[in-house]
Design an enzyme around this catalytic site. Sequence first.
Site, PDB file in Angstrom:
ATOM      1  N   VAL A  59       0.768  -1.215  -0.062  1.00 37.09           N
ATOM      2  CA  VAL A  59       0.014   0.238  -0.190  1.00 37.09           C
ATOM      3  C   VAL A  59       0.874   1.168  -0.069  1.00 37.09           C
ATOM      4  CG1 VAL A  59      -1.782   1.310   1.184  1.00 37.09           C
ATOM      5  CG2 VAL A  59      -1.756  -1.246   1.185  1.00 37.09           C
ATOM      6  N   GLU A  93      -0.395   5.859  -6.104  1.00 43.00           N
ATOM      7  CA  GLU A  93      -1.819   6.209  -6.710  1.00 43.00           C
ATOM      8  C   GLU A  93      -2.076   7.782  -6.883  1.00 43.00           C
ATOM      9  OE1 GLU A  93      -1.467   4.335  -4.107  1.00 43.00           O
ATOM     10  OE2 GLU A  93      -1.909   5.636  -2.387  1.00 43.00           O
ATOM     11  N   ASP A 131       6.502  33.995 -38.101  1.00 41.33           N
ATOM     12  CA  ASP A 131       6.483  34.964 -39.235  1.00 41.33           C
ATOM     13  C   ASP A 131       6.724  36.309 -38.655  1.00 41.33           C
ATOM     14  OD1 ASP A 131       4.389  35.408 -37.699  1.00 41.33           O
ATOM     15  OD2 ASP A 131       2.861  34.924 -39.102  1.00 41.33           O
ATOM     16  N   GLU A 191      12.083   3.576   4.027  1.00 43.20           N
ATOM     17  CA  GLU A 191      11.045   2.829   4.509  1.00 43.20           C
ATOM     18  C   GLU A 191      11.236   1.298   4.520  1.00 43.20           C
ATOM     19  OE1 GLU A 191       7.334   5.748   3.621  1.00 43.20           O
ATOM     20  OE2 GLU A 191       7.732   4.316   2.447  1.00 43.20           O
TER      21      GLU A 191
HETATM   22  N1  LIG Z   1      -3.367  44.053 -48.541  1.00 45.13           N
HETATM   23  C1  LIG Z   1      -2.448  43.967 -49.573  1.00 45.13           C
HETATM   24  N2  LIG Z   1      -2.541  44.260 -50.906  1.00 45.13           N
HETATM   25  C2  LIG Z   1      -1.577  43.892 -51.906  1.00 45.13           C
HETATM   26  N3  LIG Z   1      -0.469  43.497 -51.407  1.00 45.13           N
HETATM   27  C3  LIG Z   1      -0.351  43.399 -50.114  1.00 45.13           C
HETATM   28  C4  LIG Z   1      -1.193  43.477 -49.116  1.00 45.13           C
HETATM   29  N4  LIG Z   1      -0.686  43.138 -47.927  1.00 45.13           N
HETATM   30  C5  LIG Z   1       0.826  42.577 -48.244  1.00 45.13           C
HETATM   31  N5  LIG Z   1       0.940  42.740 -49.756  1.00 45.13           N
HETATM   32  C6  LIG Z   1       2.317  42.242 -50.277  1.00 45.13           C
HETATM   33  O1  LIG Z   1       2.476  40.998 -50.036  1.00 45.13           O
HETATM   34  C7  LIG Z   1       3.821  41.002 -49.486  1.00 45.13           C
HETATM   35  C8  LIG Z   1       3.640  39.881 -48.606  1.00 45.13           C
HETATM   36  O2  LIG Z   1       2.660  39.933 -47.480  1.00 45.13           O
HETATM   37  P1  LIG Z   1       2.084  38.943 -46.386  1.00 45.13           P
HETATM   38  O3  LIG Z   1       0.915  39.761 -45.695  1.00 45.13           O
HETATM   39  O4  LIG Z   1       1.752  37.840 -47.187  1.00 45.13           O
HETATM   40  O5  LIG Z   1       3.434  38.764 -45.576  1.00 45.13           O
HETATM   41  P2  LIG Z   1       3.659  39.315 -44.300  1.00 45.13           P
HETATM   42  O6  LIG Z   1       2.533  39.621 -43.366  1.00 45.13           O
HETATM   43  O7  LIG Z   1       4.671  40.430 -44.501  1.00 45.13           O
HETATM   44  O8  LIG Z   1       4.714  38.099 -43.804  1.00 45.13           O
HETATM   45  P3  LIG Z   1       4.449  37.250 -42.507  1.00 45.13           P
HETATM   46  O9  LIG Z   1       3.231  38.121 -41.649  1.00 45.13           O
HETATM   47  O10 LIG Z   1       4.320  36.071 -43.020  1.00 45.13           O
HETATM   48  O11 LIG Z   1       5.540  37.689 -41.788  1.00 45.13           O
HETATM   49  C9  LIG Z   1       3.897  42.324 -48.686  1.00 45.13           C
HETATM   50  O12 LIG Z   1       5.414  42.389 -48.718  1.00 45.13           O
HETATM   51  C10 LIG Z   1       3.410  43.177 -49.804  1.00 45.13           C
HETATM   52  O13 LIG Z   1       4.242  43.390 -50.958  1.00 45.13           O
END
Ligand SMILES: Nc1ncnc2c1ncn2[C@@H]1O[C@H](COP(=O)(O)OP(=O)(O)OP(=O)(O)O)[C@@H](O)[C@H]1O
Length: 900
Positions: A285, A290, A332, A687
Amino acid sequence: MTVRDEVELENPQEPLDRVFRDLRTRREGLTAREAARRLLVYGPNELTRRRGGGWGRELLGQFTHPLALLLWLAAVLAAVSGSLALGLAIVAVIVLNAIFAFVQERQAERAVEALAVYLAAKSKVLRDGTRVLVEARELVPGDVLLLEEGDRVPADARLISGGVEVDLSTLTGESMPAYRAADLLDGTGPLLQARDLLFSGTSCTAGEARAVVFATGMHTELGRIAALSQRVGREESPLERQVKRVAWLIAAVAVGAGVAFLPIGALVAGLPLADAFNFAIGLLVANVPEGLLPTITLALAVGVRVLARGGAVVKRLSAVETLGSTAVICTDKTGTLTQNRMRVTDAWTCAGPVALDQPAAIPAVTRLAAAMAECNNADLDSGDPTEVALMRASGTLGVVVTPRERERHRLRQFHFDPALRLMSTVDTEGDRRVVNAKGGPEVVLSRATRILTPEGRSRALTEQDRADFIGITRGYAARGLRLLAIAGRELGDGEPVPARREDAERDLVLYGVVAMFDPPRPEVAGAVARCHTAGIRLIVVTGDHPLTATEIARQVGIAREDTTVLTGEQLEKLSEAELDRLLRAHRELIFARSSPEVKLRIADALRAEGNVVAMTGDGVNDAPALRRADIGVAMGVAGTDVAREASTMVLTDDNFATIVTAVQAGRQVFDNVRKFIVYIFAHAMPEVIPFLLFAISGGKIPLPLTVLQILAIDLGTETLPALALGREPAEPGLMDRPPRRRGENVIDAGMLGRAWGLLGVTSAVLVLGGFFFTLLSGGWRLGAPVEDGAALHHVWVQATTMTFLGIVACQIGTAFASRTQLASLRAIGPFSNRLLLWGIAFELAFAALVVTVPPLQYVFGTAVPSWQQLLILLPFPVVVWGLDELWRWSLRHRHARAAT
Ligand SMILES: Nc1ncnc2c1ncn2[C@@H]1O[C@H](COP(=O)(O)OP(=O)(O)OP(=O)(O)O)[C@@H](O)[C@H]1O
């Protein structure tokens, strides 16, 4: 509340005006007051869970799990063999343990359930004609939903306008997204396949739409399915599985020891069979662990709560320990390493750099600003931060477009596609129709054939223009700026509004480029440094420009001059073997212009090498990588519902530093579990060794410890200090050692050596010293009788009391020693764990009662010790702790030597 109050919709596919009439709502949605009233009538929009039998069944479970059954068997055997007292004591142990475990597990469950608050889903709806964000549980029939890419569909709804691609896999198992749109009327076939309806539990993977809610909560199709299926059980974590295995192993050893004791006690030591039987049972025991499992569950739950308070909400208890062994963090950039507060700092057109602090002076800049505002879905203070920054900049340049005007102008929109890195709209501009586009400079350049002149006309794009443009963008990117190229074109007279984006986004006129700064988060550099000392690799996977990514990574300390940067395109050309080699050769890497597929490949490759991978993501397309990583980390603020659902952990502040804090918390929980296991295991030696002496001496040495005394230690004095060790603050050096390997056992040989060998044997020697001192100074000699009625009986009772108190004293030393695995007690402060001090106070009070209160003295076979005897006990804790302190000191030295 009456049934009459309920609005009914018998057929969600009837003509839209009938739908509105039956649901007593309009295209502009409900008023807030009507929505509140309906919430009372319909109840919250959530699935009610059927509990798995309630607390009665859970409590019963604590009495019937296999280890408890083993104890029941022991109780029955004890009672049958004539020792009713022992039998009852074991039943008391079972009851106490069951209650203890039940309370702990309930607490753990509550901790996880409380997280639902942090994860509450939100939905965009129209209330009083304006767009508001409400909790999904507050939705009612008649609400008008605004849905876009990444949103989870929160209730069953009929589409009013627009169209979305939906992932129906939760409902139909269908893995391909299906297109659903308001104008796809279709009254035949099964409801779930209807092309103008959306269902709760599915999610939008692309597009934009409005829909009117017709069913919520348990009335939805998902609710119907949920009502059929039972609640799924809590998943057991690898740590719990491991500990369970160890618990069983120890139980088996305990049974083995008990069974082995029987012949030794009876034949070798000459004990009466019934007594030998009782001792065997007592031994069993005492050593069945447990209480171990519920204590670990609780430690994990406490970890979950601490994490949530720190901004990291994990969805499973097991995630806490996985976090602790994280070896690579793939992060990211935007919003995680940076603040996601964009500000346009530079812009360029063919006429040269643009002055951003005054209204545009030349037509080219006005054109650029107009395109920035038209090809946009944000307003001045809400929306995608990139787009908000563009709106602000175009405003300062003197081009003000309100969202309402923009909506009037817009003929078509091609959403920002993260894979393409491009967005475009087709808008009216006076009597002209124009395409406005923006996106990554390389993509826009590749689709441009002309360039805007300073006067606002266009001419053919020359090689020199291209070279100039690339030079300008590289210069901006090298400063860590995020880039967007802006372009557009006028539609020809007879040209229809393009239906496909390829037709819109071609033959563009390049207007210019805009660069924005997104400052790094101030806490990130410190967190990166902690990762470096903790042996955690960092990999940046971003959609941004390689130079931008490198500069930001350099600013936070991830990248150095020689850090390798790869673009998504370059990665695509690598074979699996080459990717593996690359990942093996570099600790830090940057993947720029990457796509969600890149994330998936990286996660796979790293995991195949045995790394525990944490991966961040926020978009719909990130979901597969989030699922594939060991810890998928979604952003609570900027992320989509889909990403949040696919992840294991949601950051409520989107901050990279929080991931590192979570890893630290995970390591701490794992460490603490080891600490209390060391503590609990250490008492086995003091023990068991006395029993062995008794047996080996053939009974000439009397039993140094009674069975009930053992139970008093294991299940009385030790419980609270063990729990308190589960709450130890982080040990210094916690983040100075490399991550634990995947699958590394929580209990290893070194730890057992320390618990049983060092702490255990030292305690046994001390305890036996106290026992023999009391016996010998009371006049006992080898073989002298001590049984009830003999002259030396009282001396023996005093001596067993000394063994009991000796173990208690040694375990105090063990508790202080177990507080650290490597660091010195001084480094953490002897009094920094308040709970442990309370636990020890409880331990002492409990022991004092056992040896001083007459009825307890009778039950446990104890006597009040003399002052001299108590004085002997005083150094015990110091000796046990001191030897362990020396051992840790030598360990630290060995590590330091190995490091140099
Ligand atoms: N709203 C938008 N319209 C057009 N192009 C965009 C827009 N937002 C971002 N981009 C273009 O896309 C690229 C990548 O953007 P995205 O948002 O995919 O990546 P990120 O947010 O910078 O990367 P992460 O968050 O992955 O580090 C940007 O560098 C820009 O050139």
